[in-house]
Design an enzyme around this catalytic site. Structure first.
Site, short mmCIF file in Angstrom:
data_model
loop_
_atom_site.label_atom_id
_atom_site.label_comp_id
_atom_site.label_asym_id
_atom_site.label_seq_id
_atom_site.Cartn_x
_atom_site.Cartn_y
_atom_site.Cartn_z
N GLY A 104 4.48 1.36 -1.18
CA GLY A 104 5.17 1.38 -2.36
C GLY A 104 5.39 0.24 -3.06
N LYS A 162 13.13 0.50 -3.43
CA LYS A 162 11.82 0.72 -3.07
C LYS A 162 11.17 2.20 -3.54
CE LYS A 162 10.55 -0.68 1.16
NZ LYS A 162 10.47 -0.93 2.65
N ASP A 191 9.06 -8.05 12.17
CA ASP A 191 8.33 -8.78 11.22
C ASP A 191 8.96 -9.86 10.59
OD1 ASP A 191 6.01 -9.37 10.07
OD2 ASP A 191 6.45 -7.84 8.23
N SER A 203 0.91 -1.36 0.14
CA SER A 203 0.02 0.06 0.10
C SER A 203 0.98 1.15 0.12
CB SER A 203 -0.76 -0.17 1.32
OG SER A 203 -0.18 0.01 2.37
N VAL A 263 8.79 -2.67 -5.05
CA VAL A 263 10.06 -2.97 -5.00
C VAL A 263 10.44 -3.31 -6.52
CG1 VAL A 263 12.05 -4.33 -4.05
CG2 VAL A 263 10.05 -3.48 -2.57
#
Length: 562
Positions: free
Chosen positions: A139, A155, A290, A137, A141
């Site tokens: 960007g 990115k 994450d 949402s 890559v």
């Protein structure tokens, strides 16, 4: 400004209609949102959407979020880490949310890169893949190659995403303002603080230089590690809207066949990954938040690589000790020690009933103490801890929930690679190490120095503060302000009753005066009569009737609101 106001008004009306369609009519009818729904559209949700009854309230909330769009999805994903604010069933639904956003045109991406770098893309990259490696949402890559021959990933932030996010954040603030009372009744005590925290998180995520700084910090911390690698960010080619990072090849950590094909031991890879992550938490106090399989790669030589540092968690030294103390107290089956560690960990330690709190922790310990180590699950423990935090409304650092979530993810990865993988076996030696560090001579000296500094500052400022207070007392300028909360509604009701009582009293007085006026004797010609009654009597009765009509209208409006 006017255009934005109209746009927000239209969007809020759409939100209200979505809430009604999914069975949350009370969130609209009991808040100022009801004014924004036209009467023609106030159709009960019970008439058309019968299928909604087949789902739970938590599932309907997830459906609403999905329909409202990416910004609301990101807010829900962020809230899925806050077990102190939301019940576990709702967190489980929020974890299912995915931001499926299609990529934007590569020519637009190239134009953004050229504008940010101030030069043609051919003067920076010898190759640039038109097909993006991934899209989100914020960007997307692209893989590329520098003129120097180094392979990189780029990115690129979506065009106008900052303006869209700011607009959506303004909308969220307005929605919270309109529904704050309803949200508090549902158990969300500080909805405005939640949106403020989300706004800070989004603002940071929109600045790619923040991610580059995090990567450099990790590279410095782990520069001596041979089994762990962080890609290099190219700061000279990066801005707030583009980020150029070294390309690193490897397989996902869960790709067991590939690991075996390279001659690597999946069990050893799992153990190395867990050791690295626990080092981040318990030694450095800064961790990758994450670590899902797509963000953890393995090179052919067994080196682990972490990518995507958009989400990084941090713990202070005291938070680190308190968090470790929770696990240590549980291992020792000491609920009082666990309770004290929770109090040190919490941002506010207001627990009304410590005995009840210790009893809940004792029950948690009993549930897990009877299990064999191989049967213990980090997922079950995380759910149990988060349930205690939610039940007692403990305000703990958000990093705690990121750690619990990450440990659950890592346990899932470990069980794919390692048949005898157990998270608790890895955490145990770190607990002993934390105790040794906490009570080391250096740490005790550091704490003593800090306490001494605070005490010295108090001693230095105390005479001046006392002198200022005494000066105000002697002049009669000392004021004490007392604020009573929760009485606004009562005061408003009392004000309404007094106003209506005055109107009723005046009406009764006018009626009595009209009756008395009939008994008066008036000189001929000085008092006009109408239909056999003095005019003053008619005036009194008319005014009384008018006031009674006002009372009737006010009473009808009140019943309609209720």
């Amino acid at each position: 400004m006017f255009k934005n106001t109209i746009s927000n008004l239209t969007r809020i009306r759409q939100v209200a209609e979505v809430l009604i369609r999914y069975g949350f009519e009370d969130a609209v009818t009991t808040t100022p949102l009801r004014r924004l729904v036209p009467r023609s559209r106030r159709v009960s949700w019970q008439e058309g959407e019968q299928a909604v009854f087949e789902t739970t309230r938590w599932q309907r909330i997830r459906m609403i979020i999905e329909e409202l769009g990416p910004t609301f999805i990101k807010l829900a994903q962020a809230m899925s880490n806050r077990a102190d604010l939301l019940p576990q069933p709702l967190i489980d639904e929020f974890e299912k949310l995915q931001s499926n956003v299609p990529p934007f045109d590569v020519q637009v991406a190239k134009a953004i890169i050229e504008r940010e770098l101030g030069q043609p893309i051919d003067e920076v990259f010898s190759e640039f893949d038109d097909v993006p490696l991934g899209s989100a949402s914020i960007g997307q890559v692209h893989r590329a190659r520098l003129l120097s021959g180094e392979e990189v990933v780029v990115k690129v932030q979506r065009p106008d995403v900052q303006e869209k996010v700011r607009s959506d954040l303004a909308l969220l603030h307005e929605l919270v303002r309109l529904t704050a009372g309803f949200l508090r009744k549902q158990g969300l005590a500080n909805p405005q603080d939640v949106v403020d925290a989300f706004e800070r998180s989004m603002t940071k995520e929109l600045d790619y230089t923040s991610e580059a700084r995090s990567m450099e910090q990790f590279r410095k911390l782990y520069e001596s590690y041979e089994t762990f690698y962080i890609p290099k960010p190219y700061r000279e080619m990066s801005t707030a809207k583009i980020l150029v990072i070294e390309f690193v090849s490897g397989c996902k950590i869960t790709d067991k066949p590939q690991l075996l094909a390279w001659g690597l031991s999946p069990e050893q890879v799992a153990e190395t990954g867990m050791d690295i992550y626990l080092t981040q938490i318990f030694e450095f106090g800064i961790f990758h938040a994450d670590p899902h399989p797509g963000n953890v790669l393995v090179r052919p030589d067994g080196t682990l690589v972490l990518i995507d540092f958009g989400m990084v968690g941090k713990l202070t030294k005291q938070q680190k000790y308190a968090f470790a103390g929770v696990f240590i107290g549980m291992a020792r089956q000491d609920p009082r020690s666990m309770a004290l560690s929770f109090r040190r960990l919490a941002l506010t330690s207001d627990i009304p009933d410590m005995r009840a709190f210790e009893t809940s922790l004792s029950e948690l310990i009993e549930d897990f103490a009877t299990l064999d180590v191989k049967d213990m699950s980090m997922s079950d423990l995380a759910d149990a801890l988060q349930n205690v935090i939610y039940t007692y409304k403990l305000q703990v650092p958000g990093a705690v929930f990121l750690i619990l979530r990450a440990l659950v993810i890592l346990e899932g990865i470990g069980k794919v690679l390692h048949p005898r993988f157990n998270t608790f076996e890895f955490v145990r030696p770190y607990g002993a190490r934390i105790i040794a560090e906490q009570y080391s001579a250096d740490n005790i000296l550091s704490e003593a120095q800090y306490t001494g500094t605070q005490l010295l500052a108090l001693i230095q400022t105390l005479p001046a503060d006392i002198r200022q207070i005494m000066r105000k007392v002697s002049r009669g300028d000392l004021r004490v302000r007392v604020e009573l909360s929760g009485y606004q509604l009562l005061l408003r009701k009392a004000d309404q009753l007094v106003s209506r009582g005055i109107l009723a009293a005046i009406s009764v007085a006018l009626i009595l005066f009209a009756g008395m006026s009939l008994l008066g004797r008036y000189p001929t010609g000085q008092m006009p009569y109408f239909r056999g009654l003095p005019v003053v009597t008619w005036y009194s009765l008319g005014l009384a009737a008018f006031l009674l009509l006002i009372l009737f209208i006010l009473g009808t409006k009140r019943e309609r609101r209720e």
